[in-house]
Design a protein around this motif. Sequence first.
Motif, PDB file in Angstrom:
ATOM      1  N   THR A 136       0.825  -1.208   0.000  1.00 37.78           N
ATOM      2  CA  THR A 136       0.000   0.000   0.000  1.00 37.78           C
ATOM      3  C   THR A 136       0.863   1.264   0.000  1.00 37.78           C
ATOM      4  OG1 THR A 136      -1.766  -1.166   1.161  1.00 37.78           O
ATOM      5  CG2 THR A 136      -1.840   1.237   1.208  1.00 37.78           C
ATOM      6  N   GLU A 137       1.829   1.297   0.912  1.00 44.03           N
ATOM      7  CA  GLU A 137       2.674   2.478   1.032  1.00 44.03           C
ATOM      8  C   GLU A 137       3.626   2.613  -0.171  1.00 44.03           C
ATOM      9  OE1 GLU A 137       1.224   1.003   4.921  1.00 44.03           O
ATOM     10  OE2 GLU A 137       2.310   0.059   3.260  1.00 44.03           O
ATOM     11  N   PHE A 138       4.103   1.485  -0.691  1.00 36.31           N
ATOM     12  CA  PHE A 138       4.990   1.507  -1.848  1.00 36.31           C
ATOM     13  C   PHE A 138       4.262   2.029  -3.080  1.00 36.31           C
ATOM     14  CE2 PHE A 138       7.567  -1.170  -5.042  1.00 36.31           C
ATOM     15  CZ  PHE A 138       8.496  -0.161  -5.224  1.00 36.31           C
ATOM     16  N   LEU A 139       3.043   1.559  -3.290  1.00 35.99           N
ATOM     17  CA  LEU A 139       2.255   2.026  -4.429  1.00 35.99           C
ATOM     18  C   LEU A 139       1.937   3.513  -4.313  1.00 35.99           C
ATOM     19  CD1 LEU A 139      -0.050  -1.068  -4.740  1.00 35.99           C
ATOM     20  CD2 LEU A 139       1.493  -0.261  -6.521  1.00 35.99           C
ATOM     21  N   ALA A 140       1.698   3.976  -3.095  1.00 38.02           N
ATOM     22  CA  ALA A 140       1.450   5.406  -2.906  1.00 38.02           C
ATOM     23  C   ALA A 140       2.676   6.220  -3.306  1.00 38.02           C
ATOM     24  CB  ALA A 140       1.071   5.688  -1.455  1.00 38.02           C
ATOM     25  N   GLU A 141       3.855   5.742  -2.938  1.00 39.01           N
ATOM     26  CA  GLU A 141       5.089   6.427  -3.318  1.00 39.01           C
ATOM     27  C   GLU A 141       5.266   6.425  -4.836  1.00 39.01           C
ATOM     28  OE1 GLU A 141       8.935   8.225  -3.081  1.00 39.01           O
ATOM     29  OE2 GLU A 141       7.328   8.064  -1.593  1.00 39.01           O
ATOM     30  N   LEU A 142       5.025   5.288  -5.465  1.00 44.02           N
ATOM     31  CA  LEU A 142       5.222   5.172  -6.911  1.00 44.02           C
ATOM     32  C   LEU A 142       4.253   6.048  -7.703  1.00 44.02           C
ATOM     33  CD1 LEU A 142       5.722   1.301  -7.292  1.00 44.02           C
ATOM     34  CD2 LEU A 142       7.489   3.077  -7.463  1.00 44.02           C
ATOM     35  N   THR A 143       3.088   6.291  -7.145  1.00 41.33           N
ATOM     36  CA  THR A 143       2.061   7.051  -7.868  1.00 41.33           C
ATOM     37  C   THR A 143       1.945   8.494  -7.407  1.00 41.33           C
ATOM     38  OG1 THR A 143       0.339   6.301  -6.324  1.00 41.33           O
ATOM     39  CG2 THR A 143       0.687   4.970  -8.305  1.00 41.33           C
ATOM     40  N   GLY A 144       2.832   8.923  -6.506  1.00 39.66           N
ATOM     41  CA  GLY A 144       2.778  10.299  -6.023  1.00 39.66           C
ATOM     42  C   GLY A 144       1.611  10.575  -5.102  1.00 39.66           C
ATOM     43  N   ALA A 145       1.126   9.549  -4.411  1.00 44.04           N
ATOM     44  CA  ALA A 145      -0.046   9.713  -3.549  1.00 44.04           C
ATOM     45  C   ALA A 145       0.260   9.422  -2.088  1.00 44.04           C
ATOM     46  CB  ALA A 145      -1.173   8.796  -4.037  1.00 44.04           C
ATOM     47  N   THR A 146       1.508   9.580  -1.684  1.00 46.75           N
ATOM     48  CA  THR A 146       1.890   9.299  -0.304  1.00 46.75           C
ATOM     49  C   THR A 146       1.058  10.145   0.665  1.00 46.75           C
ATOM     50  OG1 THR A 146       4.143   8.709  -0.931  1.00 46.75           O
ATOM     51  CG2 THR A 146       3.776   9.350   1.363  1.00 46.75           C
ATOM     52  N   GLY A 147       0.508   9.469   1.664  1.00 47.51           N
ATOM     53  CA  GLY A 147      -0.344  10.138   2.635  1.00 47.51           C
ATOM     54  C   GLY A 147      -1.813  10.104   2.274  1.00 47.51           C
ATOM     55  N   GLN A 148      -2.125   9.739   1.044  1.00 47.91           N
ATOM     56  CA  GLN A 148      -3.524   9.671   0.604  1.00 47.91           C
ATOM     57  C   GLN A 148      -4.041   8.238   0.542  1.00 47.91           C
ATOM     58  OE1 GLN A 148      -4.064  12.109  -3.026  1.00 47.91           O
ATOM     59  NE2 GLN A 148      -2.014  12.897  -2.629  1.00 47.91           N
ATOM     60  N   GLN A 149      -3.134   7.256   0.659  1.00 48.59           N
ATOM     61  CA  GLN A 149      -3.526   5.867   0.475  1.00 48.59           C
ATOM     62  C   GLN A 149      -4.351   5.347   1.653  1.00 48.59           C
ATOM     63  OE1 GLN A 149      -0.429   6.847   1.244  1.00 48.59           O
ATOM     64  NE2 GLN A 149       0.377   5.546   2.856  1.00 48.59           N
ATOM     65  N   ILE A 150      -5.367   4.585   1.317  1.00 49.26           N
ATOM     66  CA  ILE A 150      -6.233   3.964   2.314  1.00 49.26           C
ATOM     67  C   ILE A 150      -6.447   2.509   1.891  1.00 49.26           C
ATOM     68  CG2 ILE A 150      -8.564   3.894   3.313  1.00 49.26           C
ATOM     69  CD1 ILE A 150      -7.012   6.260   4.324  1.00 49.26           C
ATOM     70  N   MET A 151      -6.347   1.584   2.831  1.00 49.83           N
ATOM     71  CA  MET A 151      -6.575   0.177   2.528  1.00 49.83           C
ATOM     72  C   MET A 151      -8.025  -0.193   2.820  1.00 49.83           C
ATOM     73  SD  MET A 151      -4.488  -3.204   3.832  1.00 49.83           S
ATOM     74  CE  MET A 151      -5.199  -3.362   5.467  1.00 49.83           C
ATOM     75  N   MET A 152      -8.698  -0.761   1.831  1.00 52.14           N
ATOM     76  CA  MET A 152     -10.047  -1.280   2.022  1.00 52.14           C
ATOM     77  C   MET A 152     -10.045  -2.775   1.725  1.00 52.14           C
ATOM     78  SD  MET A 152     -13.604  -0.512  -0.059  1.00 52.14           S
ATOM     79  CE  MET A 152     -14.042   1.028   0.723  1.00 52.14           C
ATOM     80  N   LEU A 153     -10.711  -3.533   2.563  1.00 51.17           N
ATOM     81  CA  LEU A 153     -10.926  -4.954   2.314  1.00 51.17           C
ATOM     82  C   LEU A 153     -12.385  -5.146   1.926  1.00 51.17           C
ATOM     83  CD1 LEU A 153      -8.477  -6.859   2.704  1.00 51.17           C
ATOM     84  CD2 LEU A 153      -8.341  -4.803   4.128  1.00 51.17           C
TER      85      LEU A 153
END
Length: 330
Positions: A136-153
């Motif tokens: 989750t955090e890695f993908l946020a970094e790769l997409t420029g969305a760090t701090g905006q990522q939220i995990m939903m199940l």
Amino acid sequence: MKPLALTMGDPAGIGGELSLKAWLALRESGIAFVALDDPVRLRQLALDQGLVVPLRTVRHADEATEAFQSALPVLAVPLASAAIPGRPDPANAVAVVASIEQATKLALAGTVGAVVTNPINKAGLYRAGFPFPGHTEFLAELTGATGQQIMMLVSPMLRVVPVTVHASLRDSIEMLTTEMIVAAGRTTATALRRDFGIASPRLAIAGLNPHAGERGALGTEETTLVRPAIDVLRAERIEVSGPWPPDTMFTAAARSRYDVAICMYHDQALIPLKTLDMDHGVNVTLGLPIVRTSPDHGTAFDIAGKGVADATSLLAAIALAGELARRRRA
């Protein structure tokens, strides 16, 4: 529809055999995907498990749709060391990370419709110097969305969002803030409208303490942290209720009154979802400019290579990724 990108996950885990089984299940009428994996590894896995899965190495992801009915399309990501089921090798961490990076680039460029990630071994990646808590955090970094990522199940029976995720219970309680709860609520409401087609999403906010604090007798966080977040979200015209006692909010009757449960920490969210429907659970990352899903299980080193791994959760992740990608494109 554009193909999806499917990452390799940990080469010693069950991800490879799940990819093979997913192609067998979807090849005739399902969603096309391209595997970002080592074709040598996949070919050996198919041989060892008696799976008739022809492979076609492609140079570009957009070749996947045409190839999919006759062969599993693979964008080659070579391993440094031959993969042995059940025995993770730190030498292959570079390929695991590269698979995620390449899939993300393809999604950002619009070449693939979404990214579906096979399970990774976080501890092994940490030993190899991976600086992120997880996908989750890695993908946020790769997409420029760090701090905006939220995990939903997500499962057919329940949707849950943990406000704090990959942290100890002690640390989760200490780091919890009203602002984090508000941010999770905003991102979740937006995603339910845009990606899930729910015009007026209903959010149920869990309490942190037993009985939601019992009016302060069992804890004050509901008053000091949770209720102020609910007030902010309501002021923004988001339909929200709570704080709910965590031990009663997941009954069938309670679940019928909301579209998603916003939970305060990891296990508060994941235990009920996995108990209700482990096989069909899907991990979705909200707040990214791309669609990303993942099966809701780990690498399962104990059964890797034995031919018994169940692809149901991966198939659910692929189906949901296709559904969300179609809605977002529309």
